[in-house]
Design an enzyme around this catalytic site. Structure first.
Site, PDB file in Angstrom:
ATOM      1  NE  ARG A  70      -2.300  -1.269   3.556  1.00  0.00           N
ATOM      2  CZ  ARG A  70      -1.765  -0.471   4.458  1.00  0.00           C
ATOM      3  NH1 ARG A  70      -1.851   0.860   4.323  1.00  0.00           N
ATOM      4  NH2 ARG A  70      -1.127  -0.959   5.502  1.00  0.00           N
ATOM      5  CE1 TYR A 198       1.842  -7.129  -3.932  1.00  0.00           C
ATOM      6  CE2 TYR A 198       0.779  -6.209  -2.013  1.00  0.00           C
ATOM      7  CZ  TYR A 198       1.549  -7.178  -2.593  1.00  0.00           C
ATOM      8  OH  TYR A 198       2.021  -8.215  -1.837  1.00  0.00           O
ATOM      9  CE  LYS A 207      -7.120  -3.681   5.228  1.00  0.00           C
ATOM     10  NZ  LYS A 207      -5.748  -4.024   5.300  1.00  0.00           N
ATOM     11  CG  HIS A 227      -7.034  -2.984  10.085  1.00  0.00           C
ATOM     12  ND1 HIS A 227      -5.706  -2.645  10.284  1.00  0.00           N
ATOM     13  CD2 HIS A 227      -7.020  -3.950   9.126  1.00  0.00           C
ATOM     14  CE1 HIS A 227      -4.932  -3.363   9.480  1.00  0.00           C
ATOM     15  NE2 HIS A 227      -5.704  -4.165   8.772  1.00  0.00           N
ATOM     16  CB  SER A 249      -0.697  -3.501   8.026  1.00  0.00           C
ATOM     17  OG  SER A 249      -1.850  -2.756   7.722  1.00  0.00           O
ATOM     18  CB  CYS A 251       0.683  -6.224  13.976  1.00  0.00           C
ATOM     19  SG  CYS A 251       1.906  -4.948  13.577  1.00  0.00           S
ATOM     20  CG  ASP A 276      -7.433  -7.123   6.867  1.00  0.00           C
ATOM     21  OD1 ASP A 276      -6.488  -6.902   7.650  1.00  0.00           O
ATOM     22  OD2 ASP A 276      -7.647  -6.428   5.861  1.00  0.00           O
ATOM     23  NE  ARG A 365       0.003  -8.662   2.578  1.00  0.00           N
ATOM     24  CZ  ARG A 365      -0.538  -8.236   3.729  1.00  0.00           C
ATOM     25  NH1 ARG A 365      -1.642  -8.788   4.182  1.00  0.00           N
ATOM     26  NH2 ARG A 365       0.029  -7.289   4.436  1.00  0.00           N
TER      27      ARG A 365
HETATM   28  P1  GTP Z   1      -2.459  -7.568   7.497  1.00  0.00           P
HETATM   29  O1  GTP Z   1      -2.976  -8.599   6.583  1.00  0.00           O
HETATM   30  O2  GTP Z   1      -1.332  -6.773   6.903  1.00  0.00           O
HETATM   31  O3  GTP Z   1      -3.510  -6.661   8.054  1.00  0.00           O
HETATM   32  O4  GTP Z   1      -1.694  -8.302   8.716  1.00  0.00           O
HETATM   33  P2  GTP Z   1      -2.092  -9.263   9.921  1.00  0.00           P
HETATM   34  O5  GTP Z   1      -2.358  -8.422  11.131  1.00  0.00           O
HETATM   35  O6  GTP Z   1      -3.142 -10.229   9.533  1.00  0.00           O
HETATM   36  O7  GTP Z   1      -0.700  -9.980  10.212  1.00  0.00           O
HETATM   37  P3  GTP Z   1      -0.271 -11.532  10.128  1.00  0.00           P
HETATM   38  O8  GTP Z   1      -1.087 -12.412  11.041  1.00  0.00           O
HETATM   39  O9  GTP Z   1      -0.234 -11.912   8.711  1.00  0.00           O
HETATM   40  O10 GTP Z   1       1.205 -11.481  10.727  1.00  0.00           O
HETATM   41  C1  GTP Z   1       2.255 -10.778  10.148  1.00  0.00           C
HETATM   42  C2  GTP Z   1       3.576 -11.223  10.636  1.00  0.00           C
HETATM   43  O11 GTP Z   1       3.637 -11.293  12.063  1.00  0.00           O
HETATM   44  C3  GTP Z   1       3.948 -12.626  10.123  1.00  0.00           C
HETATM   45  O12 GTP Z   1       5.261 -12.593   9.663  1.00  0.00           O
HETATM   46  C4  GTP Z   1       3.810 -13.499  11.350  1.00  0.00           C
HETATM   47  O13 GTP Z   1       4.675 -14.593  11.286  1.00  0.00           O
HETATM   48  C5  GTP Z   1       4.114 -12.544  12.503  1.00  0.00           C
HETATM   49  N1  GTP Z   1       3.359 -12.928  13.726  1.00  0.00           N
HETATM   50  C6  GTP Z   1       2.043 -13.168  13.821  1.00  0.00           C
HETATM   51  N2  GTP Z   1       1.682 -13.514  15.072  1.00  0.00           N
HETATM   52  C7  GTP Z   1       2.814 -13.483  15.804  1.00  0.00           C
HETATM   53  C8  GTP Z   1       3.097 -13.731  17.188  1.00  0.00           C
HETATM   54  O14 GTP Z   1       2.232 -14.065  17.995  1.00  0.00           O
HETATM   55  N3  GTP Z   1       4.405 -13.578  17.594  1.00  0.00           N
HETATM   56  C9  GTP Z   1       5.389 -13.212  16.714  1.00  0.00           C
HETATM   57  N4  GTP Z   1       6.618 -13.085  17.196  1.00  0.00           N
HETATM   58  N5  GTP Z   1       5.156 -12.983  15.392  1.00  0.00           N
HETATM   59  C10 GTP Z   1       3.892 -13.106  14.951  1.00  0.00           C
HETATM   60  C1  SPV Z   2      -2.918  -4.442   5.277  1.00  0.00           C
HETATM   61  O1  SPV Z   2      -1.948  -3.821   4.808  1.00  0.00           O
HETATM   62  O2  SPV Z   2      -3.423  -4.149   6.391  1.00  0.00           O
HETATM   63  C2  SPV Z   2      -3.478  -5.593   4.537  1.00  0.00           C
HETATM   64  C3  SPV Z   2      -2.995  -5.835   3.173  1.00  0.00           C
HETATM   65  O3  SPV Z   2      -4.331  -6.281   5.064  1.00  0.00           O
HETATM   66  S1  SPV Z   2      -3.746  -4.756   2.007  1.00  0.00           S
HETATM   67  O4  SPV Z   2      -4.867  -5.463   1.417  1.00  0.00           O
HETATM   68  O5  SPV Z   2      -2.731  -4.469   1.000  1.00  0.00           O
HETATM   69  O6  SPV Z   2      -4.212  -3.569   2.667  1.00  0.00           O
HETATM   70 MN    MN Z   3      -5.013  -5.425   7.033  1.00  0.00          MN
END
Ligand code: GTP
Ligand code: SPV
Ligand code: MN
Length: 581
Positions: A70, A198, A207, A227, A249, A251, A276, A365
């Site tokens: 983004r 993207y 979003k 979110h 994001s 996290c 999400d 992704r």
């Molecule tokens: P968006 O799709 O961008 O909104 O992200 P999201 O909040 O769904 O994040 P996601 O669960 O995909 O996690 C992103 C990164 O954080 C990945 O590389 C995971 O491996 C890492 N991660 C997720 N949960 C944990 C956790 O509990 N501990 C640690 N250390 N890393 C984590």
């Molecule tokens: C984020 O960035 O919080 C996502 C991926 O979930 S996107 O769809 O690119 O916003």
């Molecule tokens: Mn997101």
């Protein structure tokens, strides 16, 4: 396919003329259409086939190397008054933005097909669902929208019935970062996105519609567009609590939404509703209910393995579109921390060389249907959604924020959420790893002035006596060597369990200046390699550090001037005073 709904038909005709599209394709959302778009993209090189024996139905898309996340600095909210967009958004006057976008779109689809994508955000029969139509010249967007939304005929029928929809116009243009804008016109219910193919820049249901436009509508209509993941946690007695959790994001939302209970927690079950976005409404009894407007996941690939997230790992071995991962010599997708296989080519298709960079882009992704998730909850299709017991906020903070704490009441919870700050990630372009303020994990996504948004959140206290409890978590504390103090992933259930027991009134807490923390003995660490000192560290509040944090928060709030709700100031002052002792 076309429509008898004049307003839509005329808009499509106008856009086709202005962009000089070579042809118009109305998407019906069928499997046959999906297959034929895949075949067409295999032919054009937009998609590459992955190993169909081990990864059936899986394809790889390599985006332009300058189009991998983004672009927040090129994303605008175009309200009549700049103050209504607020300091949290880039702003452009609507007339100026229209002029700019009209010139970019002029003739941009010559020789290309214009895809008309009717979609529904939310279960098609839900009173809370909202529809939109995305016009795009990207077949990649069309197949992603098929997976991510209820797309096609049923959505079009609902639009024809309701006569109301969000208009999203998208073109990849020349994928030139210098000619790239994501514009939102909330009062017109419209979005214009040019120059990126993207994720959140291009899949306009996500979003742009379900957060920026929807948050604006939600404020006017008395609901919330957030979110947040939505997850059901079933205890061994068979009782299920639903949580909505907002983390910035990359996290941990996707991972938490589908976590696998640790061995020590036999009998516990996790049900995924969403990973999400949550749309939250209050029912007549003052109970909050959440629906997930999406139908699929656009999730972070790196870090996914059989140990961290077996559900995701198994979910993405079929019928999945990968964007920007590496590949092995056997033509299987590969990413950092996959823990099996060896990369032969990186995400740009170059022979893999660790000196040059990772095999998979850090923001690579997967796009996959939610129904492929082993922990998918059928209630993801329930028109009224699920009742929410707790709302959890969190950030990625290597220091300061404890593993978990609870807000005293709703107003304090709004302050806790408004105070979320987190290290930046690869989900957006820019520097990674710097702490920035990200209230409610909505900094990039709130479609209006944050001060008005905080006010809107505060207003729920007057509408109900049975609001969810509010918590804050941090899975990302590190020691001096950069090692995570808390094992995270499935083990996070141990923290969620405390949260649920708090909601049920079955466990105590220690009062601190910032909120209520668990007594260390109340977090079950049986079978975990986390010693007493570490738990102590994870559950300590250092007032001196927090005074600094509150100082930074105070400065941040000043940026919103008089618009900051009085109730938020009062809560802020209360914490500042508590920290003085
Ligand atoms: P968006 O799709 O961008 O909104 O992200 P999201 O909040 O769904 O994040 P996601 O669960 O995909 O996690 C992103 C990164 O954080 C990945 O590389 C995971 O491996 C890492 N991660 C997720 N949960 C944990 C956790 O509990 N501990 C640690 N250390 N890393 C984590
Ligand atoms: C984020 O960035 O919080 C996502 C991926 O979930 S996107 O769809 O690119 O916003
Ligand atoms: Mn997101």
């Amino acid at each position: 396919m076309t429509t008898n709904f004049n307003e839509l038909r005329e808009w499509v005709a106008d856009v086709a003329e202005h962009t000089q599209a070579a042809r118009v394709h109305w998407c019906d959302g069928s499997e046959a259409e999906y297959e034929s778009l895949i075949q067409q993209m295999l032919g054009s090189g937009d998609l590459l086939e992955l190993n169909q024996e081990t990864y059936p139905g899986c394809y790889l898309h390599r985006s332009s190397p300058t189009d991998v996340a983004r672009v927040e600095h090129l994303t605008f909210v175009c309200t009549e008054s700049e103050a209504d967009a607020g300091p949290n958004n880039n702003w452009m006057a609507p007339a100026e933005a229209h002029q700019l976008m009209d010139s970019l779109f002029a003739g941009c689809m010559q020789g290309r097909t214009l895809y008309v994508i009717p979609y529904c955000m939310g279960p098609i029969a839900s009173p809370y669902a909202r529809c939109g139509v995305e016009l795009t010249d990207s077949p990649y967007v069309a197949v992603n929208m098929k997976i991510m939304t209820r797309m096609g005929k049923a959505a079009l029928e609902r639009i024809e019935r309701e006569k109301k929809f969000v208009r999203g116009l998208h073109s990849i243009g020349e994928l030139d970062p210098e000619r790239r804008y994501i514009m939102h016109f909330p009062s017109e219910l419209s979005i214009m996105s040019f120059g990126s193919g993207y994720g959140g820049n291009a899949l306009l249901g996500k979003k742009c519609h379900a957060l920026r436009i929807a948050s604006y509508q939600a404020r006017q209509e008395g609901w919330l567009a957030e979110h947040m993941l939505i997850v059901g946690i079933e205890n061994p007695r068979g009782e299920t609590h639903y949580l909505a959790c907002a983390f910035p994001s990359a996290c941990g939302k996707t991972n938490l939404a589908m976590l696998i209970p640790p061995e020590s927690h036999a009998g516990w079950k996790i049900w995924t509703l969403g990973d999400d976005i949550a749309w939250i409404h209050m029912d007549d009894n003052g109970q909050m209910h959440a629906i997930n407007p999406e139908a699929g996941y656009f999730g972070v690939v790196p870090g996914t393995n059989a140990k961290t997230n077996r559900n995701a790992y198994e979910m993405i071995n079929k019928n999945t579109i990968f964007t920007n991962v590496g590949v092995t010599a056997d033509n299987e997708p590969w990413w950092e921390d996959k823990k099996t296989g060896t990369p032969a080519f990186d995400w740009q298709g170059r022979p893999y060389d660790p000196e040059v960079g990772p095999a998979a882009h850090p923001n690579s992704r997967f796009t996959v249907s939610a129904k492929q998730n082993p922990s998918y909850s059928e209630l993801a299709d329930a028109p009224d959604g699920v009742p929410i017991s707790a709302i959890v906020f969190g950030g990625r903070r290597r220091e300061l924020a404890p593993l978990v704490y609870q807000a005293r009441d709703w107003a304090h919870g709004v302050l806790v959420a408004a105070s979320v700050a987190s290290e930046t990630t690869a989900a957006a372009t820019g520097k990674v790893g710097v702490v920035r303020r990200d209230p409610f994990a909505m900094q990039p996504f709130c479609g209006y002035n944050f001060a008005d948004y905080w006010n809107h959140w505060m207003s729920f206290a007057e509408r109900s006596d049975s609001l969810p409890e509010i918590f804050h978590v941090n899975w990302f504390r590190q020691d001096a060597d950069g090692k995570f103090l808390w094992p995270g992933f499935g083990e996070n259930l141990r923290v969620l369990r405390w949260i649920i027991e708090r909601c049920e009134g079955r466990v105590g807490a220690q009062e601190t200046a910032i909120g209520q923390l668990p007594h260390p003995s109340d977090i079950d660490v049986s079978g975990l390699d986390v010693d007493r000192d570490t738990m102590g560290e994870l559950l300590t509040v250092r007032n001196a550090q927090w005074r600094e944090e509150l100082g930074a928060m105070g400065e941040y709030l000043q940026g919103y001037g008089d618009r900051v709700p009085a109730a938020l100031r009062t809560e802020y002052q209360r914490i500042v005073e508590a920290l003085e002792n």
